[in-house]
Scaffold this motif. Structure first.
Motif, PDB file in Angstrom:
ATOM      1  N   ARG A  96      52.578  32.693  29.061  1.00  0.00           N
ATOM      2  CA  ARG A  96      51.963  33.617  30.367  1.00  0.00           C
ATOM      3  C   ARG A  96      50.625  34.066  30.120  1.00  0.00           C
ATOM      4  NH1 ARG A  96      56.817  35.638  33.484  1.00  0.00           N
ATOM      5  NH2 ARG A  96      55.833  37.504  33.387  1.00  0.00           N
ATOM      6  N   PHE A  97      50.047  34.173  31.366  1.00  0.00           N
ATOM      7  CA  PHE A  97      48.792  34.711  31.089  1.00  0.00           C
ATOM      8  C   PHE A  97      48.487  35.948  32.075  1.00  0.00           C
ATOM      9  CE2 PHE A  97      48.552  30.335  29.937  1.00  0.00           C
ATOM     10  CZ  PHE A  97      47.549  30.237  29.040  1.00  0.00           C
ATOM     11  N   ARG A  98      47.702  36.796  31.903  1.00  0.00           N
ATOM     12  CA  ARG A  98      47.115  37.971  32.609  1.00  0.00           C
ATOM     13  C   ARG A  98      45.480  37.788  32.738  1.00  0.00           C
ATOM     14  NH1 ARG A  98      49.188  43.590  31.247  1.00  0.00           N
ATOM     15  NH2 ARG A  98      51.171  42.248  31.641  1.00  0.00           N
ATOM     16  N   ASP A  99      44.981  37.842  33.962  1.00  0.00           N
ATOM     17  CA  ASP A  99      43.505  37.861  34.094  1.00  0.00           C
ATOM     18  C   ASP A  99      42.912  36.616  33.175  1.00  0.00           C
ATOM     19  OD1 ASP A  99      43.804  40.116  35.736  1.00  0.00           O
ATOM     20  OD2 ASP A  99      43.730  41.562  33.889  1.00  0.00           O
ATOM     21  N   GLY A 100      43.557  35.431  33.099  1.00  0.00           N
ATOM     22  CA  GLY A 100      43.035  34.449  32.448  1.00  0.00           C
ATOM     23  C   GLY A 100      43.079  34.570  30.984  1.00  0.00           C
ATOM     24  N   ALA A 101      43.739  35.507  30.253  1.00  0.00           N
ATOM     25  CA  ALA A 101      43.784  35.628  28.873  1.00  0.00           C
ATOM     26  C   ALA A 101      45.450  35.572  28.436  1.00  0.00           C
ATOM     27  CB  ALA A 101      43.244  36.652  28.473  1.00  0.00           C
TER      28      ALA A 101
END
Length: 195
Positions: A96-101
């Protein structure tokens, strides 16, 4: 061939299960927006069929035998609501990612997932133009042993992060999603740098 709204909705989930590019071109509008791509690799946010194909690749990389059995359908003049279940076996890292990271990488557990979702699709000119969902992600994370964390899964997740396996898994799934979307492969991703 023009599909009725209910058939379009069901076909969207067949695309996620199979990665069928011809069906994606038929069902998904070029300007389709998937609000649910926020936790997925960047390629999943691409408008149109490419983003849908990337989303399917991301999910199939984590869950083998991925299926979305439909429980109910409702519609109005330009929207379809779909109640369904997401089923599969967790045989690959679920990243899973957050803000592309990279946000979280759940190592394969071999466990089955089976949880309910409700999806809202906007339809225009016989194609899906927008997608958003209400998913029972807590149930899925519980089925994977992540919430509340079982000691074994928590230890594996920590070991993956420290060893760099989580970052490598994020790079791999990012590349798979980009390939499914028809993008050129990228080198090191933001996911790898932030991990």
């Amino acid at each position: 061939m023009t599909m009725v709204y209910e058939d379009l909705a069901v076909a969207l989930f067949r695309i996620l299960e199979t990665g069928d590019p011809e069906l994606a071109a038929q069902v998904v509008a070029p300007d389709n927006h998937n609000r649910e791509a926020a936790v997925a690799p960047a390629a999943c946010s691409i408008p149109g069929p490419a983003g849908t194909l990337a989303s399917g690749a991301w999910l199939r990389s984590a869950f083998s035998d991925l299926r979305f059995p439909v429980l109910g359908v409702a519609r109005n003049d330009h929207q379809v609501w779909l109640r369904l279940r997401m089923r599969g076996r967790h045989t690959g890292p679920f990243v899973r990612f957050r803000d592309g990271a990279l946000d979280q990488a759940i190592p394969p557990t071999g466990r089955d997932v089976d949880f309910e979702q409700v999806h809202l699709l906007d339809i225009r000119d016989g194609q899906v133009v927008r997608h958003e969902a209400l998913r029972d992600d807590l149930t899925m994370l519980g089925q994977l042993g992540v919430f509340p964390p079982t000691p074994a899964v928590a230890l594996r997740m920590a070991a993956w992060k420290v060893s760099g396996r989580a970052a490598r898994a994020a790079d791999r799934v990012t590349a798979l999603a980009a390939e499914a979307a028809g993008l050129a492969p990228t080198h090191r991703t933001a996911a790898h740098r932030r991990a």
